[in-house]
Motif scaffolding. Structure first.
Motif, PDB file in Angstrom:
ATOM      1  N   ASN A  35     -57.942   6.289 -33.490  1.00 55.47           N
ATOM      2  CA  ASN A  35     -59.019   5.300 -34.415  1.00 55.47           C
ATOM      3  C   ASN A  35     -58.863   5.548 -35.761  1.00 55.47           C
ATOM      4  O   ASN A  35     -59.096   4.271 -36.406  1.00 55.47           O
ATOM      5  N   TYR A  36     -58.878   6.754 -36.016  1.00 50.03           N
ATOM      6  CA  TYR A  36     -58.719   7.038 -37.613  1.00 50.03           C
ATOM      7  C   TYR A  36     -57.572   6.606 -38.292  1.00 50.03           C
ATOM      8  O   TYR A  36     -57.511   6.038 -39.392  1.00 50.03           O
ATOM      9  N   GLU A  37     -56.480   6.636 -37.471  1.00 49.96           N
ATOM     10  CA  GLU A  37     -55.167   6.191 -38.151  1.00 49.96           C
ATOM     11  C   GLU A  37     -55.099   4.502 -38.087  1.00 49.96           C
ATOM     12  O   GLU A  37     -54.586   4.099 -38.874  1.00 49.96           O
ATOM     13  N   LEU A  38     -55.575   3.959 -37.199  1.00 51.63           N
ATOM     14  CA  LEU A  38     -55.580   2.522 -36.937  1.00 51.63           C
ATOM     15  C   LEU A  38     -56.478   2.061 -38.034  1.00 51.63           C
ATOM     16  O   LEU A  38     -56.126   1.089 -38.528  1.00 51.63           O
ATOM     17  N   PHE A  39     -57.684   2.530 -38.222  1.00 52.43           N
ATOM     18  CA  PHE A  39     -58.648   2.079 -39.311  1.00 52.43           C
ATOM     19  C   PHE A  39     -57.990   2.141 -40.626  1.00 52.43           C
ATOM     20  O   PHE A  39     -58.102   1.482 -41.304  1.00 52.43           O
ATOM     21  N   THR A  40     -57.450   3.518 -40.886  1.00 51.17           N
ATOM     22  CA  THR A  40     -56.882   3.565 -42.120  1.00 51.17           C
ATOM     23  C   THR A  40     -55.816   2.722 -42.547  1.00 51.17           C
ATOM     24  O   THR A  40     -55.494   2.123 -43.699  1.00 51.17           O
TER      25      THR A  40
END
Length: 148
Positions: A35-40
């Protein structure tokens, strides 16, 4: 492009919804979405699209927006952490890291981005007695970011 985003792109091109449903039900197959990479990646894409006249660069943990007119860059730190209660309490660790970065005078303007939630809907400016005592000119804000 991040590895998680490129993996999801590849999956979406090779599998249709029925294939993904079958994979999701299979007991031996698992996949993880970061989720962090997708959000970023979402934040980076959106900021780059909204600021075509500025230099927008994604570094390891931040996104840097630089304008030719202004020497001072804006540093965005996307964080995949849902704020459920008080933002100043729940974001304490992120605020401390940002204060440490500001203290090194590596940059002057930091926005900490969190997914928007029911209890976190407005920008929250943060002041640090430590940085104020050093006489530094800085901006530190907690920013709810809409995902759509």
């Amino acid at each position: 492009m991040s590895e998680a985003h490129s993996t999801l792109t590849e999956i979406s091109q090779r599998f249709d919804s029925e294939d993904l449903a079958l994979l999701a039900k299979h007991p031996d197959l698992h996949f993880t979405i970061n989720n962090y990479e997708l959000f970023t990646h979402h934040v980076f894409s959106r900021v780059k699209r909204q600021n075509p006249d500025k230099s927008v660069v994604q570094e390891a943990v931040r996104i840097v927006i630089q304008s030719e007119e202004c020497a001072e860059a804006l540093h965005l730190y996307p964080t995949w952490k849902m704020i459920e209660g008080r933002v100043d309490v729940e974001a304490c660790e992120e605020i401390s890291r940002a204060i440490d970065v500001l203290e090194t005078q590596e940059c002057k303007h930091i926005y900490l981005l969190f997914p928007r939630s029911a209890n976190f809907r407005k920008h929250v400016p943060v002041r640090s007695p430590k940085l104020d005592a050093l006489g530094l000119d800085y901006t530190l804000k907690l920013v709810p970011y809409t995902i759509y």
